[in-house]
Design a protein around this motif. Structure first.
Motif, PDB file in Angstrom:
ATOM      1  N   THR A  24      40.076   2.306  49.709  1.00 51.18           N
ATOM      2  CA  THR A  24      38.971   3.238  49.548  1.00 51.18           C
ATOM      3  C   THR A  24      37.726   2.471  49.120  1.00 51.18           C
ATOM      4  N   ALA A  25      36.639   3.202  48.905  1.00 53.49           N
ATOM      5  CA  ALA A  25      35.421   2.608  48.358  1.00 53.49           C
ATOM      6  C   ALA A  25      34.881   3.556  47.306  1.00 53.49           C
ATOM      7  N   VAL A  26      34.296   2.990  46.264  1.00 53.67           N
ATOM      8  CA  VAL A  26      33.846   3.807  45.146  1.00 53.67           C
ATOM      9  C   VAL A  26      32.536   3.250  44.603  1.00 53.67           C
ATOM     10  N   ALA A  27      31.680   4.137  44.114  1.00 56.84           N
ATOM     11  CA  ALA A  27      30.401   3.718  43.537  1.00 56.84           C
ATOM     12  C   ALA A  27      30.450   3.855  42.019  1.00 56.84           C
ATOM     13  N   VAL A  28      29.837   2.906  41.328  1.00 56.73           N
ATOM     14  CA  VAL A  28      29.833   2.919  39.857  1.00 56.73           C
ATOM     15  C   VAL A  28      28.404   2.798  39.339  1.00 56.73           C
ATOM     16  N   SER A  29      28.189   3.310  38.139  1.00 60.58           N
ATOM     17  CA  SER A  29      26.852   3.271  37.538  1.00 60.58           C
ATOM     18  C   SER A  29      26.568   1.884  36.971  1.00 60.58           C
ATOM     19  N   ASP A  30      25.298   1.578  36.792  1.00 60.01           N
ATOM     20  CA  ASP A  30      24.931   0.310  36.158  1.00 60.01           C
ATOM     21  C   ASP A  30      25.499   0.209  34.738  1.00 60.01           C
ATOM     22  N   GLU A  31      25.559   1.350  34.036  1.00 60.65           N
ATOM     23  CA  GLU A  31      26.116   1.335  32.673  1.00 60.65           C
ATOM     24  C   GLU A  31      27.593   0.936  32.704  1.00 60.65           C
ATOM     25  N   ALA A  32      28.318   1.489  33.681  1.00 60.54           N
ATOM     26  CA  ALA A  32      29.745   1.155  33.793  1.00 60.54           C
ATOM     27  C   ALA A  32      29.923  -0.324  34.161  1.00 60.54           C
ATOM     28  N   ILE A  33      29.004  -0.845  34.951  1.00 62.25           N
ATOM     29  CA  ILE A  33      29.062  -2.268  35.319  1.00 62.25           C
ATOM     30  C   ILE A  33      28.875  -3.144  34.081  1.00 62.25           C
ATOM     31  N   THR A  34      27.887  -2.798  33.267  1.00 63.62           N
ATOM     32  CA  THR A  34      27.642  -3.585  32.052  1.00 63.62           C
ATOM     33  C   THR A  34      28.819  -3.500  31.084  1.00 63.62           C
ATOM     34  N   GLU A  35      29.400  -2.306  30.978  1.00 56.39           N
ATOM     35  CA  GLU A  35      30.566  -2.139  30.114  1.00 56.39           C
ATOM     36  C   GLU A  35      31.736  -3.023  30.582  1.00 56.39           C
ATOM     37  N   ALA A  36      31.923  -3.074  31.905  1.00 59.99           N
ATOM     38  CA  ALA A  36      32.996  -3.899  32.458  1.00 59.99           C
ATOM     39  C   ALA A  36      32.695  -5.386  32.269  1.00 59.99           C
ATOM     40  N   GLN A  37      31.414  -5.736  32.357  1.00 63.25           N
ATOM     41  CA  GLN A  37      31.016  -7.129  32.130  1.00 63.25           C
ATOM     42  C   GLN A  37      31.362  -7.539  30.695  1.00 63.25           C
TER      43      GLN A  37
END
Ligand SMILES: *Cc1c(COP(=O)(O)O)cnc(C)c1O
Ligand SMILES: [Zn+2]
Length: 435
Positions: free
Chosen positions: A330-343
């Protein structure tokens, strides 16, 4: 895995067992007689094909060229690249809630991203063709890799970048390796339009992922990942999650899987689900998957902190979408906030990545929360670029520096959160200076 079958009959155009085939109409082309990027009949994407595909036993040596049996040459312009770690991240694994979570950290390549794997092969092909000037459009990492590999091969290099949208580390790399950096007042897609026009006029050799040989090099990420995972766990992962910009890597993953299945090295039931992640502000591939389309609509306005995947028109969509469908991914979109949290979560395990890379983990978390990914799955997330690529994003996501007095007692007080009173103490001194 029925889609995009690998043909077995060798066309006349084959050169030493290698040829290019159009994924739309099947036309075949000689790979090294002249420069060709897309099909002359229908403008479709081309992919490299071989007269035979190797099993794992054929791989020997280290790095990208370990996989020479699946590449058009025995060796290339090498720094060397590949051999990147497959990290375990036990705390993150437990927190996300899957059976196994591993991180394939492609930021550990020579210039700090997986683009090096594509360039070692792509620049070797450029040498074979005898071209003089290399060029790419880039959100940053492609330009850093091309600058380094072009320098190594002693070839002139041009890079076209969207002005003001390239992370500092990447720009510094391209410059120090001696590329001419052309900043365009536009986004990545505009840069690619220009460099494609220059390539069509024969002025430059294009080393974007539209170039099918880049993807041959990038295939090796997935051969390596499967070998490493299997060596550790005795099985193959259920799912590979990766960030997608132009979807070149997504296409390369599908090609690696098809080749292994074709060779009988991977059972069809062992094929991992290809799972692509984009940033919400730049998600044409996700849109196509959600709407069941087999091509993308161009997004003219894209924005995300994850600048490496700030791309509105993924050129490899027609190669990547069938892979997502055929593997049950599948493909999924994530928010910039979620990206920073994962970083941050990756960094807490000691794994330093740039924002686009962290999108893979953010996407996995979102799919786990929505139940698309179940708790029994073995998952590998690909992290595509190194933390130092984007020092500004890292600094913004991390702890801030604190200024302390030049005095051991005062430093101790500071770290223990103690306040001193009286004129000799820290506060007294600060007050005096302020007053
Ligand atoms: C190039 C790049 C991507 C996107 O890869 P595609 O193959 O274009 O989808 C993702 N992350 C980083 C760090 C990159 O440099
Ligand atoms: Zn065609």
């Amino acid at each position: 895995m029925a889609e995009l079958e690998l043909s077995t009959s060798v066309p006349e155009a084959a050169d030493d067992g290698v040829w290019l085939a159009c994924i739309e109409c099947g036309a075949t082309y000689a790979p090294f007689e002249g420069v060709i990027y897309t099909c002359e009949d229908c403008d479709g994407l081309l992919e490299a094909r071989y007269d035979s595909y190797p099993t794992f036993e054929a791989f020997e040596g280290r790095g990208v060229w370990r996989y020479a049996a699946a590449l058009p040459f025995e060796e290339g312009v090498s720094l060397p690249e590949g051999d990147t770690p497959l990290h375990s991240v036990p705390r993150l694994e437990a927190d996300v809630g899957v059976r196994t979570l591993r991180i394939k950290h492609e930021g550990m390549n020579p210039t700090g991203s997986f683009k090096d794997r594509g360039m070692t092969v792509g620049v070797r092909v450029a040498q074979e063709l005898g071209v003089e000037r290399l060029a790419c459009a880039s959100t940053g990492n492609t330009s850093a890799a091309l600058a380094a590999y072009g320098a190594r091969a002693d070839l002139e290099t041009l890079v076209l970048l969207p002005s003001g949208k390239v992370a500092a580390g990447k720009l510094a790399q391209a410059g120090l390796h001696g590329a001419r950096i052309l900043e365009v007042d536009g986004n990545f897609d505009d840069c690619l339009d220009i460099v494609q026009a220059l390539a069509e006029r024969g002025e430059v050799y294009l080393l974007n992922s539209l170039n099918p040989f880049r993807l041959e090099g990038q295939k090796t990420i997935f051969f390596e990942l499967l070998e490493q995972f299997h060596a550790d766990e005795g099985r193959y992962p259920d799912r590979v999650v990766l960030p997608a910009g132009n979807a070149g890597n997504t296409a390369a993953l599908y090609k690696a899987l098809r080749e292994l299945v074709h060779a009988g090295a991977l059972a069809p039931g062992d094929v991992p689900k290809i799972t692509a992640v984009q940033a919400e502000g730049s998600a044409p591939l996700v849109e196509a998957v959600e709407e069941g389309n087999d091509d993308v609509e161009r997004w003219s306005d894209v924005e995300t902190r994850a600048t490496a995947i700030r791309i509105g028109y993924p050129v490899n969509a027609r190669k990547a979408l069938p892979g997502i469908h055929a593997t049950g991914g599948t493909a999924v979109a994530v928010s910039d906030e979620a990206i920073t949290e994962a970083q941050r979560a990756l960094a807490e395990e000691g794994v330093g990545v740039e924002p686009a890379s962290a999108a893979s983990v953010a996407g996995l978390r979102k799919l786990r929360e929505s139940g698309v990914v179940n708790e029994g799955e073995d998952v590998v997330c690909l992290t595509t670029g190194h933390l130092l690529k984007d020092p500004d994003a890292a600094a913004a996501a991390g702890t801030a520096p604190e200024s302390v007095p030049n005095d051991a007692d005062a430093v101790l007080d500071h770290i223990e959160g103690r306040r001193r009173s009286g004129s000799g103490g820290l506060l007294g001194r600060v007050r005096r200076r302020l007053g």
